[in-house]
Design a protein around this motif. Structure first.
Motif, PDB file in Angstrom:
ATOM      1  N   VAL A 129       0.978  -1.209   0.388  1.00  0.00           N
ATOM      2  CA  VAL A 129      -0.238   0.047   0.308  1.00  0.00           C
ATOM      3  C   VAL A 129       0.777   1.479  -0.020  1.00  0.00           C
ATOM      4  O   VAL A 129       1.490   1.462   0.810  1.00  0.00           O
ATOM      5  N   SER A 130       0.415   2.435  -0.724  1.00  0.00           N
ATOM      6  CA  SER A 130       1.478   3.052  -0.762  1.00  0.00           C
ATOM      7  C   SER A 130       1.274   4.168   0.248  1.00  0.00           C
ATOM      8  O   SER A 130       0.353   3.959   1.185  1.00  0.00           O
ATOM      9  N   LYS A 136      -4.457   8.166   4.691  1.00  0.00           N
ATOM     10  CA  LYS A 136      -6.120   8.566   5.002  1.00  0.00           C
ATOM     11  C   LYS A 136      -6.312   7.632   5.465  1.00  0.00           C
ATOM     12  O   LYS A 136      -7.375   7.896   6.279  1.00  0.00           O
ATOM     13  N   GLY A 137      -5.634   6.830   5.792  1.00  0.00           N
ATOM     14  CA  GLY A 137      -6.754   5.589   6.584  1.00  0.00           C
ATOM     15  C   GLY A 137      -6.305   4.728   5.679  1.00  0.00           C
ATOM     16  O   GLY A 137      -7.078   3.979   4.294  1.00  0.00           O
ATOM     17  N   LEU A 138      -6.737   2.575   6.058  1.00  0.00           N
ATOM     18  CA  LEU A 138      -6.750   2.726   5.812  1.00  0.00           C
ATOM     19  C   LEU A 138      -7.584   1.090   5.858  1.00  0.00           C
ATOM     20  O   LEU A 138      -8.274  -0.143   6.017  1.00  0.00           O
ATOM     21  N   ILE A 159       4.397  -0.619   3.511  1.00  0.00           N
ATOM     22  CA  ILE A 159       3.358   0.262   3.294  1.00  0.00           C
ATOM     23  C   ILE A 159       5.170   0.584   2.234  1.00  0.00           C
ATOM     24  O   ILE A 159       6.410   0.604   2.753  1.00  0.00           O
ATOM     25  N   THR A 160       4.732   1.621   1.372  1.00  0.00           N
ATOM     26  CA  THR A 160       5.929   1.720   0.577  1.00  0.00           C
ATOM     27  C   THR A 160       5.241   3.285   0.464  1.00  0.00           C
ATOM     28  O   THR A 160       4.392   4.154   0.267  1.00  0.00           O
ATOM     29  N   GLU A 161       6.480   4.262   0.887  1.00  0.00           N
ATOM     30  CA  GLU A 161       6.764   5.457   0.133  1.00  0.00           C
ATOM     31  C   GLU A 161       6.925   5.972  -1.556  1.00  0.00           C
ATOM     32  O   GLU A 161       7.807   6.015  -1.766  1.00  0.00           O
ATOM     33  N   PHE A 234       0.490   3.324  13.623  1.00  0.00           N
ATOM     34  CA  PHE A 234      -0.804   3.747  13.582  1.00  0.00           C
ATOM     35  C   PHE A 234      -1.258   5.288  14.699  1.00  0.00           C
ATOM     36  O   PHE A 234      -0.802   4.502  15.915  1.00  0.00           O
ATOM     37  N   LYS A 235      -1.980   6.116  14.347  1.00  0.00           N
ATOM     38  CA  LYS A 235      -3.355   5.771  15.244  1.00  0.00           C
ATOM     39  C   LYS A 235      -4.642   5.676  14.777  1.00  0.00           C
ATOM     40  O   LYS A 235      -4.519   5.972  13.294  1.00  0.00           O
ATOM     41  N   ASP A 236      -4.992   4.450  15.445  1.00  0.00           N
ATOM     42  CA  ASP A 236      -6.282   4.247  14.906  1.00  0.00           C
ATOM     43  C   ASP A 236      -5.689   3.389  13.230  1.00  0.00           C
ATOM     44  O   ASP A 236      -5.024   2.782  12.965  1.00  0.00           O
TER      45      ASP A 236
END
Length: 400
Positions: A129-130, A136-138, A159-161, A234-236
């Protein structure tokens, strides 16, 4: 007559219970997806979506995010699972298809229109996932993955930047299947103490559990291979920060996860020489107490390590080792305390301190916390003390 009716009823029940493989598909009838990359489609891209789940322009969403998903499909009969492989390359073993949609199910429904075989997610190795989506949220992506019974809990998510699709293009000369190489890289990183064992199923648990926030491996494309670049926290369901490999080692130390995989550069108190010290055993205890009506946390970390290298000096005396142990302990306490303050500012409880408070002090939680949002406010100002005791037990073949 009654005996006949009893037999007939038994046969009828057996027919319903032993119905066979009613939903069976032969291997040749399946489009086996090995990996997925998920990006946000950029403006100006040539986006073409068939009218499968909705008519054109009628997707009911306030904010329409168009996902760009690349699916890596296995070519039947081309993947060598044993030794050998000859001259087979990734172009012969997998097939990469790019599809667009407003949601994950919308994307796969559009993809199914391009395939004769039924899409099958039971062999999926990883989902990339970018960071644009992660910020934005998963929640929507995780909702789809959890609902699909074919998706394995042992698959990896990373995750990748930048563009996630670039990760699926990474295939070193020694591997023929990109997805197997990528999942193997993360498995080896866990085995060598570079990453925690954060499979997809574990990430789901962390997202769902109250008082715990999730971490996901961060990777970077390097042409024909990838770099394990640390962790995303993450936060949430929302990405709020990243951890470098060094900081990842600090998190592993506070979690007491072994084996230890990261070396540390240590300068002794007298500033003479530079030493690379590697831990081989971590012991950690996270204690929570309620004092004056507030939680107080002590993270006690004990590390046993050895000297890997000495530079600009030739001194491994007993006194020097004691200086190294003291410097390593002080450096570790400072680094871990600084990291914890950053996590508190970002309101990301990846160590699960809130879950410990809820488990050991349910009365305090029910009276003073109640919700996860309430806990985040408490967590920001929490008194967290860190203590580290570093012992060097081996120095190699030289002792001077």
């Amino acid at each position: 007559m009654k005996r006949f009716q009893l037999k007939f009823a038994f046969v009828l029940i057996a027919v319903f219970l032993l119905s066979g493989c009613w939903d069976r598909y032969e291997l040749e009838e399946r489009a086996n997806i090995l990996a997925l990359s998920i990006d946000i489609a950029e403006e100006g891209e040539d986006i073409e979506m068939p009218e499968v789940t909705h008519s054109k322009g009628e997707f009911p969403a306030e904010e329409k995010i168009i996902y760009k998903v690349a699916a890596q499909l296995a070519v039947p009969g081309k993947i060598m699972l044993g030794p050998g492989g000859g001259d087979t390359n990734s172009a012969e073993t997998d097939w990469l298809l790019v599809t667009y949609g407003y949601s994950m199910k919308d994307v796969l429904s559009n993809l199914q229109q391009e395939l004769a075989e039924k899409i099958y997610l039971g062999h999926i190795q990883l989902i990339v996932v970018s960071d644009k989506i992660a910020k934005k949220g998963l929640e929507d992506i995780m909702d789809f993955l959890k609902r699909d019974y074919e998706v394995r809990r042992t698959a990896w998510i990373m995750i990748t930047e930048g563009e996630a699709q670039e990760i699926l293009n990474a295939t070193p000369p020694v591997q023929t299947v990109p997805s197997l190489y990528l999942s193997g890289t993360l498995k080896d990183a866990v085995m060598f103490g570079k990453l925690p064992k954060e499979y997809l199923g574990k990430v789901w648990i962390d997202f769902s559990d109250v008082g715990v926030d999730a971490i996901i491996p961060l990777v970077k494309p390097m042409g024909d291979h990838i770099l394990v670049d640390g962790l995303v926290y993450f936060k949430d369901y929302q990405m709020v920060g990243t951890l470098t490999p060094t900081e990842t080692g600090a998190i592993l130390a506070m979690q007491g996860i072994n084996p230890a995989g990261y070396s540390n550069v240590i300068v002794p108190g007298d500033k003479k020489g530079v030493y690379l010290v590697k831990p081989f055993k971590r012991i950690s205890k996270i204690s929570v107490e309620i004092q004056d009506g507030k939680p107080k946390v002590l993270i006690d970390v004990k590390i046993e390590g050895f000297v890997e290298e000495q530079l600009y000096t030739n001194d491994l005396s007993k006194e020097k080792l004691q200086e190294l142990e003291k410097s390593a302990s002080e450096l570790g306490e400072k680094a871990l305390s600084s990291l914890m303050k950053r996590l508190q500012q970002d309101e990301s409880d990846i160590l699960g301190i809130g879950a410990r408070v809820r488990a050991f002090y349910p009365k305090y939680w029910n009276e003073n916390v109640k919700t996860e949002d309430d806990w985040r406010e408490i967590y920001k100002d929490l008194d967290i003390q860190i203590k580290m005791d570093y012992k060097i037990l081996r120095v190699g073949m030289e002792w001077k």
